[in-house]
Design an enzyme around this catalytic site. Structure first.
Site, PDB file in Angstrom:
ATOM      1  N   ARG A   1       5.060  -7.456  11.022  1.00 26.12           N
ATOM      2  CA  ARG A   1       6.249  -6.554  10.962  1.00 26.12           C
ATOM      3  C   ARG A   1       7.280  -7.442  10.447  1.00 26.12           C
ATOM      4  O   ARG A   1       8.488  -6.890   9.849  1.00 26.12           O
ATOM      5  CB  ARG A   1       6.390  -5.785  11.993  1.00 26.12           C
ATOM      6  CG  ARG A   1       5.539  -4.783  12.709  1.00 26.12           C
ATOM      7  CD  ARG A   1       5.054  -3.811  11.737  1.00 26.12           C
ATOM      8  NE  ARG A   1       3.841  -4.311  11.142  1.00 26.12           N
ATOM      9  CZ  ARG A   1       3.311  -3.786  10.188  1.00 26.12           C
ATOM     10  NH1 ARG A   1       3.832  -2.946   9.323  1.00 26.12           N
ATOM     11  NH2 ARG A   1       2.102  -4.219   9.400  1.00 26.12           N
TER      12      ARG A   1
ATOM     13  N   GLN B   1      -5.745  -3.271  10.684  1.00 28.11           N
ATOM     14  CA  GLN B   1      -4.578  -2.646  11.324  1.00 28.11           C
ATOM     15  C   GLN B   1      -5.185  -1.341  12.047  1.00 28.11           C
ATOM     16  O   GLN B   1      -4.262  -0.357  12.576  1.00 28.11           O
ATOM     17  CB  GLN B   1      -3.465  -2.396  10.664  1.00 28.11           C
ATOM     18  CG  GLN B   1      -2.796  -3.621   9.879  1.00 28.11           C
ATOM     19  CD  GLN B   1      -1.596  -3.267   9.136  1.00 28.11           C
ATOM     20  OE1 GLN B   1      -0.688  -2.925   9.579  1.00 28.11           O
ATOM     21  NE2 GLN B   1      -1.657  -3.301   7.859  1.00 28.11           N
TER      22      GLN B   1
ATOM     23  N   LYS C   1       0.893  -1.175   0.070  1.00 28.83           N
ATOM     24  CA  LYS C   1      -0.030  -0.039   0.120  1.00 28.83           C
ATOM     25  C   LYS C   1       1.063   1.228  -0.140  1.00 28.83           C
ATOM     26  O   LYS C   1       0.729   2.050  -0.854  1.00 28.83           O
ATOM     27  CB  LYS C   1      -0.855   0.160   1.268  1.00 28.83           C
ATOM     28  CG  LYS C   1      -1.925  -1.145   1.117  1.00 28.83           C
ATOM     29  CD  LYS C   1      -2.767  -1.185   2.443  1.00 28.83           C
ATOM     30  CE  LYS C   1      -2.076  -1.195   3.731  1.00 28.83           C
ATOM     31  NZ  LYS C   1      -1.672  -2.259   3.977  1.00 28.83           N
ATOM     32  N   THR C   2       1.709   1.310   0.957  1.00 28.26           N
ATOM     33  CA  THR C   2       2.698   2.477   1.031  1.00 28.26           C
ATOM     34  C   THR C   2       3.457   2.668  -0.337  1.00 28.26           C
ATOM     35  O   THR C   2       3.576   3.728  -0.717  1.00 28.26           O
ATOM     36  CB  THR C   2       3.426   2.465   2.461  1.00 28.26           C
ATOM     37  OG1 THR C   2       2.775   2.237   3.328  1.00 28.26           O
ATOM     38  CG2 THR C   2       4.299   3.544   2.483  1.00 28.26           C
TER      39      THR C   2
ATOM     40  N   ASP D   1      -2.153   7.896   3.944  1.00 28.87           N
ATOM     41  CA  ASP D   1      -1.812   6.718   4.290  1.00 28.87           C
ATOM     42  C   ASP D   1      -2.230   6.260   5.699  1.00 28.87           C
ATOM     43  O   ASP D   1      -2.901   7.048   6.373  1.00 28.87           O
ATOM     44  CB  ASP D   1      -0.321   6.544   4.421  1.00 28.87           C
ATOM     45  CG  ASP D   1       0.223   4.952   4.321  1.00 28.87           C
ATOM     46  OD1 ASP D   1      -0.591   4.013   4.192  1.00 28.87           O
ATOM     47  OD2 ASP D   1       1.555   4.970   4.430  1.00 28.87           O
ATOM     48  N   GLU D   2      -2.715   5.007   5.980  1.00 32.19           N
ATOM     49  CA  GLU D   2      -3.106   4.385   7.150  1.00 32.19           C
ATOM     50  C   GLU D   2      -4.361   5.152   7.432  1.00 32.19           C
ATOM     51  O   GLU D   2      -4.773   5.686   8.620  1.00 32.19           O
ATOM     52  CB  GLU D   2      -2.226   4.849   8.456  1.00 32.19           C
ATOM     53  CG  GLU D   2      -0.684   4.397   8.215  1.00 32.19           C
ATOM     54  CD  GLU D   2      -0.241   2.719   8.391  1.00 32.19           C
ATOM     55  OE1 GLU D   2      -1.455   1.994   9.093  1.00 32.19           O
ATOM     56  OE2 GLU D   2       0.929   2.326   8.236  1.00 32.19           O
TER      57      GLU D   2
HETATM   58  N1  ATP Z   1       5.446  -5.521  -6.438  1.00 27.37           N
HETATM   59  C1  ATP Z   1       6.512  -5.486  -5.475  1.00 27.37           C
HETATM   60  N2  ATP Z   1       7.771  -6.195  -5.774  1.00 27.37           N
HETATM   61  C2  ATP Z   1       8.398  -6.461  -4.861  1.00 27.37           C
HETATM   62  N3  ATP Z   1       8.354  -5.958  -3.542  1.00 27.37           N
HETATM   63  C3  ATP Z   1       7.426  -5.384  -3.337  1.00 27.37           C
HETATM   64  C4  ATP Z   1       6.410  -5.039  -4.236  1.00 27.37           C
HETATM   65  N4  ATP Z   1       5.263  -4.599  -3.652  1.00 27.37           N
HETATM   66  C5  ATP Z   1       5.576  -4.193  -2.246  1.00 27.37           C
HETATM   67  N5  ATP Z   1       6.983  -4.730  -2.082  1.00 27.37           N
HETATM   68  C6  ATP Z   1       7.675  -4.507  -0.756  1.00 27.37           C
HETATM   69  O1  ATP Z   1       6.915  -5.230   0.223  1.00 27.37           O
HETATM   70  C7  ATP Z   1       7.103  -4.629   1.405  1.00 27.37           C
HETATM   71  C8  ATP Z   1       5.720  -4.051   2.050  1.00 27.37           C
HETATM   72  O2  ATP Z   1       5.303  -3.144   1.064  1.00 27.37           O
HETATM   73  P1  ATP Z   1       4.594  -1.755   1.940  1.00 27.37           P
HETATM   74  O3  ATP Z   1       5.339  -1.474   3.191  1.00 27.37           O
HETATM   75  O4  ATP Z   1       4.295  -0.895   0.907  1.00 27.37           O
HETATM   76  O5  ATP Z   1       3.256  -2.690   2.496  1.00 27.37           O
HETATM   77  P2  ATP Z   1       2.006  -2.068   3.210  1.00 27.37           P
HETATM   78  O6  ATP Z   1       0.867  -2.601   2.583  1.00 27.37           O
HETATM   79  O7  ATP Z   1       2.161  -0.441   3.163  1.00 27.37           O
HETATM   80  O8  ATP Z   1       2.183  -2.646   4.365  1.00 27.37           O
HETATM   81  P3  ATP Z   1       1.677  -2.048   6.084  1.00 27.37           P
HETATM   82  O9  ATP Z   1       0.383  -2.450   5.998  1.00 27.37           O
HETATM   83  O10 ATP Z   1       2.445  -3.023   6.994  1.00 27.37           O
HETATM   84  O11 ATP Z   1       1.637  -0.565   5.863  1.00 27.37           O
HETATM   85  C9  ATP Z   1       8.090  -3.431   1.228  1.00 27.37           C
HETATM   86  O12 ATP Z   1       9.352  -3.982   1.531  1.00 27.37           O
HETATM   87  C10 ATP Z   1       7.863  -3.220  -0.351  1.00 27.37           C
HETATM   88  O13 ATP Z   1       9.077  -2.704  -0.780  1.00 27.37           O
HETATM   89 MG    MG Z   2       2.353   0.967   4.703  1.00 26.25          MG
END
Ligand code: ATP
Ligand code: MG
Length: 773
Positions: free
Chosen positions: A614, A256, A33-34, A225-226
């Site tokens: 995490r 979350q 997402k981020t 975000d969040e």
């Molecule tokens: N398409 C992709 N290919 C490779 N790595 C990815 C891809 N998408 C995300 N990632 C990696 O996966 C990890 C999680 O991504 P991110 O932090 O954006 O997730 P999130 O959904 O925001 O998580 P959270 O809910 O904990 O905030 C990061 O290290 C990111 O770089």
């Molecule tokens: Mg995130």
């Protein structure tokens, strides 16, 4: 095609390419997402959107900084610099800086922190002649804060009899008056508290259409975000700003949502879909962060929550290691296990301390972890908080102890002479300081002879000073015959150091009480260690130890690799290769204070989901069988969350307990002589109990040491037949060689050279040594 787009999967790409209109990305942890939000901003800029027209709201300022750096990597730093990015509070404080005059505030308005606010509310309560016990300042501030975050202004309060009714039922009918007075006084002082930064922004946008239009035009693309943890006040701001162009992209995970105690409203996600009927919804389902064991385990737990949106999380990552579950005898042992395990994993896998993180439910749990890491020489940092010995309540108690050792310690004295409040004001302290300088004596001495010097201090204040002196002198006498723990316990009682906090009941006060209790536990551990080593267990050596610990804190270099320690609440959005979640015990996690309703329990479960997700590669879940809480040694039961994880994803380092309670084999009569109220056990008794547990149950050995224990099980010795040249193993110091023996019977000591800490002399009767060769 731009290269960064190739690093996204199809669903992520769609979300990045969706340029205009309202959109929502709802997806589980680690699904990118981020990352999508970040690339989306970069992409908008590549498409020609001016960086000045983009607003991105993050959960922490650190997250904003990281995001900006990443975007800079794509579009260049000079462009990304202009992005408006940060937390709600920081972004809107910045806007208010240039607009506050419209609301009658100076643009250089002060921002009150929570201490300022509490002080102001205390004095209002006093001026209104209200009972401080009934109107507890922090509680009142909490109530006012929740009004503000729900946009209940003073006028709205008085227009709706429901609020008065609620407060009257809570025996605090004057809350409305305090609220009004507080708002008036802040206004007069040209000050805003944290909640005002949002409330006043709302007021600004509602009352001044031209201002609203200006920022609507400015922020043509808004990202949050969040989103699951936004409160009503934040929700309304975002809605107002996006009202003209409707280019709003929010990102969140209902699983979350962990800040409802601060007014966050999970409904905002659902409302979003109602507010924008033409919203485009994106789902990201692939987790890139964690091994499949971790993803599946987290899914199996969160599935138990009834309130949640329908979504899948899967991963194509390897299964990885099973999640390790470790039971320890005590909280101290838990800390030592974590430190030892981090050290071994670092060594075995050539990792940096930055790859490790320790998560806990409450702040005070950091003490045992910090002490253990420090003993092993592993650098750590406390994320979003202070290290244990830097916290105010800890410094206060330590200051009392310092004065007992050295009454001339001026800084310590100034710190506590009027804490807890005993009516000795700043003017009096100034007079004392001047006199001390003049007579070349310490302030302590001046107070001692206050009757003999004319300082123009009135007799009432003199009395107070004398009472303080009498208390300190009687503590000093006691300190000559008592050990560090006993004297600290007496200080806490006599000075009423935590009595006020205990009555207060706010989350901050609860956390402070826990910290003070935890310092007492720490002192107890300290003397137990010293007695085991046959060394000095006095207050002086303890304070020396703490001084060194604090020095360790100040020694830390900003960017030195270090293990991150934080509460789970702080860990949102972050990721680490190795994650240790400690204190998985009923009443601690889930917290005893959050088990009254299903919705509270579900929030605790979401918190556990956040903690587990995490981890990238390896997760450890630890719990102790006994823990000091609220001043008592409690038998802890494993957390229900451990039970809720499907067993196939777990690796029990210690066998799964069939009967988690240790009630059955601990002789409770050892508690009988404990004083009422604070029921601390004598350290030696506790240690004995730990040893009994070790004998009766199983010996706790980290997985990779198992082999050693098997070969040594026959010659397993806890005392006695050790000879020079033996290789032995100590619970904490690890393996070592016996260099010399001295004394006999209960005084028999061994000098041992350990691989970890070097040479040590240990009293055999306490050292729990195992002969391994
Ligand atoms: N398409 C992709 N290919 C490779 N790595 C990815 C891809 N998408 C995300 N990632 C990696 O996966 C990890 C999680 O991504 P991110 O932090 O954006 O997730 P999130 O959904 O925001 O998580 P959270 O809910 O904990 O905030 C990061 O290290 C990111 O770089
Ligand atoms: Mg995130």
């Amino acid at each position: 095609m731009n290269t960064y787009l190739n690093t996204l999967n199809e669903a992520q790409k769609q979300a990045v390419l969706q340029k205009d209109g309202p959109m929502i990305i709802i997806a589980g942890a680690g699904s990118g997402k981020t990352r999508v939000l970040t690339y989306r901003i970069a992409h908008l800029m590549q498409q020609g959107v001016d960086s000045f027209n983009i607003l991105s709201l993050t959960f922490t300022n650190k997250a904003a900084k990281e995001m900006k750096a990443r975007i800079g990597g794509v579009v260049g730093d000079s462009e990304s610099k202009n992005l408006w990015m940060g937390t709600f509070h920081s972004v809107f404080a910045r806007i208010l800086r240039s607009e506050a005059d419209k609301l009658g505030f100076p643009t250089n308005f002060t921002i009150y922190d929570s201490q300022d606010s509490v002080r102001l509310i205390s004095s209002i309560i006093k001026e209104l002649g209200l009972d401080k016990e009934r109107y507890k300042p922090k509680q009142i501030l909490g109530r006012i804060s929740s009004f503000k975050n729900s946009l209940v202004t003073v006028r709205a309060y008085h227009n709706n009899p429901e609020y008065l009714k609620q407060d009257t039922e809570a025996s605090r009918p004057k809350v409305g008056e305090i609220y009004k007075e507080y708002v008036d006084r802040c206004f007069k002082a040209g000050a805003m508290d944290f909640d005002d930064l949002l409330l006043r922004t709302n007021e600004l946008l509602a009352r001044f259409p031209d201002v609203l239009a200006k920022y609507q035009d400015r922020f043509r693309y808004i990202m949050v975000d969040e989103y699951q943890d936004t409160n009503h006040s934040q929700y309304i701001i975002v809605r107002a700003l996006a009202d003209k162009f409707g280019n709003i992209c929010v990102v969140g995970d209902d699983s979350q949502s962990i800040y409802s105690f601060r007014g966050a409203n999970i409904q905002n996600i659902l409302n979003f879909q109602k507010d924008y009927p033409d919203v485009k919804t994106f789902k990201l389902e692939q987790n890139y962060r964690s091994t499949s064991n971790i993803v599946n385990a987290a899914n199996s737990v969160i599935a138990r929550n009834k309130t949640k949106l329908d979504k899948e999380v899967w991963t194509s990552n390897d299964p990885g290691e099973a999640i390790n579950v470790m039971r320890t005898i005590s909280d101290g042992e838990e800390g030592r296990f974590v430190a030892q395990s981090i050290w071994e994993n670092q060594m075995n896998h050539q990792l940096s301390s930055d790859d490790f993180c320790v998560l806990y439910r409450t702040n005070s749990q950091s003490r045992a972890i910090e002490d253990a890491l420090r003993k092993k020489g592993i650098d750590y940092k406390i994320y979003g908080g202070m290290s244990f010995y830097q916290r105010k309540e800890i410094k206060d108690l330590l200051s009392y102890l310092r004065i007992l050792i050295n009454p001339n310690d001026e800084e310590a004295l100034k710190r506590i002479i009027n804490y807890p409040a005993r009516g000795i004001g700043a003017t009096t302290i100034d007079k004392l300081t001047i006199a001390a300088n003049h007579y070349k004596k310490s302030i302590f001495d001046i107070i001692k002879y206050i009757d003999k010097i004319d300082l123009k201090i009135n007799s009432g204040t003199k009395n107070k000073l004398q009472n303080f002196m009498n208390m300190m002198q009687s503590l000093q006498i006691e300190s000559q015959t008592k050990n560090a723990f006993e004297i600290a316990e007496i200080v806490v009682k006599k000075t009423l150091l935590i009595k006020d906090l205990e009555k207060d009941g706010t989350p901050e006060a609860v956390s402070k009480v826990e910290n003070v209790q935890e310092l007492l536990n720490g002192i107890k551990d300290f003397i137990t260690d010293k007695i085991e080593e046959g060394a000095d267990a006095s207050l002086t050596t303890f304070l020396e130890d703490v001084a060194l610990a604090t020095d360790f804190d100040s020694d830390k270099e900003e960017n030195k690799p270090s293990v991150s320690l934080m509460t789970i609440h702080q860990s949102k959005g972050l990721e680490y290769m190795y994650v240790y979640v400690v204190g998985l015990e009923e009443n601690l996690f889930p917290s005893a204070m959050s088990m009254n309703t299903r919705s509270e329990l579900e929030e605790e479960r979401r918190l556990f989901y956040v903690a587990l997700t995490r981890a990238e590669k390896v997760a450890y879940l630890t719990y102790a069988q006994t823990r000091y809480r609220w001043g008592k040694l409690v038998d802890a039961e494993p957390s229900r969350f451990l039970e809720e994880i499907d067993d196939q994803y777990l690796n029990y380092i210690t066998p799964k307990s069939t009967n988690p309670s240790i009630n059955n084999f601990v002789d409770k009569s050892i508690f009988d002589d404990a004083p009422k109220g604070i029921r601390f056990q004598k350290p030696i008794q506790r240690k004995k109990m730990e040893r009994n547990l070790v004998k009766k149950k199983e010996i706790i050995i980290p997985k990779n040491l198992k082999k050693v224990s098997q070969t040594s099980s026959k010659s397993n010795l806890f005392d006695g037949n050790i000879v020079v040249g033996n290789f032995v193993e100590h619970n904490r110091f690890g393996k070592g060689e016996v260099l010399a023996l001295e004394g006999s019977g209960p005084n028999k000591k061994a000098e041992i050279k350990f691989g970890t800490v070097g040479k040590k002399k240990l009293l055999l009767q306490f050292a729990k040594l195992k002969v391994i060769g």
